[in-house]
Design a protein around this motif. Sequence first.
Motif, PDB file in Angstrom:
ATOM      1  N   LYS A   1      17.350  20.423 -26.062  1.00  0.00           N
ATOM      2  CA  LYS A   1      17.139  21.392 -27.144  1.00  0.00           C
ATOM      3  C   LYS A   1      16.868  22.775 -26.578  1.00  0.00           C
ATOM      4  N   LYS A   2      16.003  22.862 -25.583  1.00  0.00           N
ATOM      5  CA  LYS A   2      15.691  24.158 -24.976  1.00  0.00           C
ATOM      6  C   LYS A   2      16.930  24.742 -24.288  1.00  0.00           C
ATOM      7  N   THR A   3      17.729  23.885 -23.641  1.00  0.00           N
ATOM      8  CA  THR A   3      18.961  24.355 -22.998  1.00  0.00           C
ATOM      9  C   THR A   3      19.905  24.967 -24.021  1.00  0.00           C
ATOM     10  N   TYR A   4      20.073  24.289 -25.145  1.00  0.00           N
ATOM     11  CA  TYR A   4      20.951  24.826 -26.194  1.00  0.00           C
ATOM     12  C   TYR A   4      20.395  26.131 -26.768  1.00  0.00           C
ATOM     13  N   GLU A   5      19.093  26.247 -26.858  1.00  0.00           N
ATOM     14  CA  GLU A   5      18.499  27.502 -27.322  1.00  0.00           C
ATOM     15  C   GLU A   5      18.838  28.643 -26.361  1.00  0.00           C
ATOM     16  N   ILE A   6      18.753  28.342 -25.061  1.00  0.00           N
ATOM     17  CA  ILE A   6      19.079  29.353 -24.044  1.00  0.00           C
ATOM     18  C   ILE A   6      20.557  29.722 -24.118  1.00  0.00           C
ATOM     19  N   LEU A   7      21.427  28.725 -24.256  1.00  0.00           N
ATOM     20  CA  LEU A   7      22.869  28.986 -24.340  1.00  0.00           C
ATOM     21  C   LEU A   7      23.205  29.782 -25.609  1.00  0.00           C
ATOM     22  N   GLU A   8      22.534  29.474 -26.701  1.00  0.00           N
ATOM     23  CA  GLU A   8      22.774  30.201 -27.939  1.00  0.00           C
ATOM     24  C   GLU A   8      22.401  31.667 -27.778  1.00  0.00           C
ATOM     25  N   GLY A   9      21.380  31.924 -26.997  1.00  0.00           N
ATOM     26  CA  GLY A   9      20.932  33.309 -26.791  1.00  0.00           C
ATOM     27  C   GLY A   9      21.836  34.104 -25.857  1.00  0.00           C
ATOM     28  N   GLN A  10      22.812  33.463 -25.225  1.00  0.00           N
ATOM     29  CA  GLN A  10      23.700  34.154 -24.297  1.00  0.00           C
ATOM     30  C   GLN A  10      24.621  35.153 -25.017  1.00  0.00           C
ATOM     31  N   GLY A  11      24.804  34.995 -26.327  1.00  0.00           N
ATOM     32  CA  GLY A  11      25.698  35.891 -27.048  1.00  0.00           C
ATOM     33  C   GLY A  11      25.011  37.136 -27.557  1.00  0.00           C
ATOM     34  N   GLU A  12      23.714  37.263 -27.314  1.00  0.00           N
ATOM     35  CA  GLU A  12      22.967  38.425 -27.820  1.00  0.00           C
ATOM     36  C   GLU A  12      23.164  39.648 -26.928  1.00  0.00           C
TER      37      GLU A  12
END
Length: 270
Positions: free
Chosen positions: A259-270
């Motif tokens: 879950k934390k990994t996906y949160e980090i990956l999701e933030g890569q587009g910011e």
Amino acid sequence: MGTSTRNKGQSGHTPLVPSWLEEGGDDGREGQNAGEIKAIPPDGDINRFTGPRGTFTKYISGGGRDGSSMRKSVSQYVSRSLGGSSRATTRLGSARNSTARLYNVLNSLSRNGGINEVAHQLSINNLEGLSASSFFTKIASFVCPDGGPNDEGMARTAYFDAIAENQMLYEKKIEELTAQDCMSILQKYMSKVIMEHIKNDIANKIIILPNDINEISRIEGSVEQLIQQSVADACAEVQQNNLQMTNTKAEQITDSIYKKTYEILEGQGE
């Protein structure tokens, strides 16, 4: 890289979290009353994969030189295609159970005398002196049981790729593995799991568009490096301890890391 057969990618009609991947047991049926028919989840947005696939294809078409396109596509994939980090984790299906089983074994190995504990736990004799690669191949059917669904195939592919690409496993005996080695193995597997899902969901053209095999390796390597760093960062943030491990605790920890990994990956587009 990779040994699984790519499909045509997920249809947008596929529910964000199919009923058989819902929380509760390996097959998603635990806790249901006998004879109870579980409601079929509504179809997902038919266009939810379109944006991330288009952006990733742009990244591939450019020879993998535009890192921002790659990061944006992965971010969109988590947020739009999968519905966020929690749903993305649940949607991993069989890989979640496999990761928890692997973590449990690695947690035992990382402690003094752990090799005897693992031998007892898995009913395996004569582990001492066995190469680490042979050991992990030996327990493959325990970590990733055989089955038919596509997500189980991806879990097995990720597992064997993680073993094959880790030179350290060929150089060390199982009893020589350190706690740091064990964490490295876990992170490698988790990275491979996420990579397999990305390749099957939005990156199918990674093996179609490039004309040069070296270009394919470089493109895949860049995506995997992003995932591996995200998994490493997630592991650093998720608290783990040396208490007696249980299956439930292993599942909670590994789910938290995903879950934390996906949160980090999701933030890569910011």
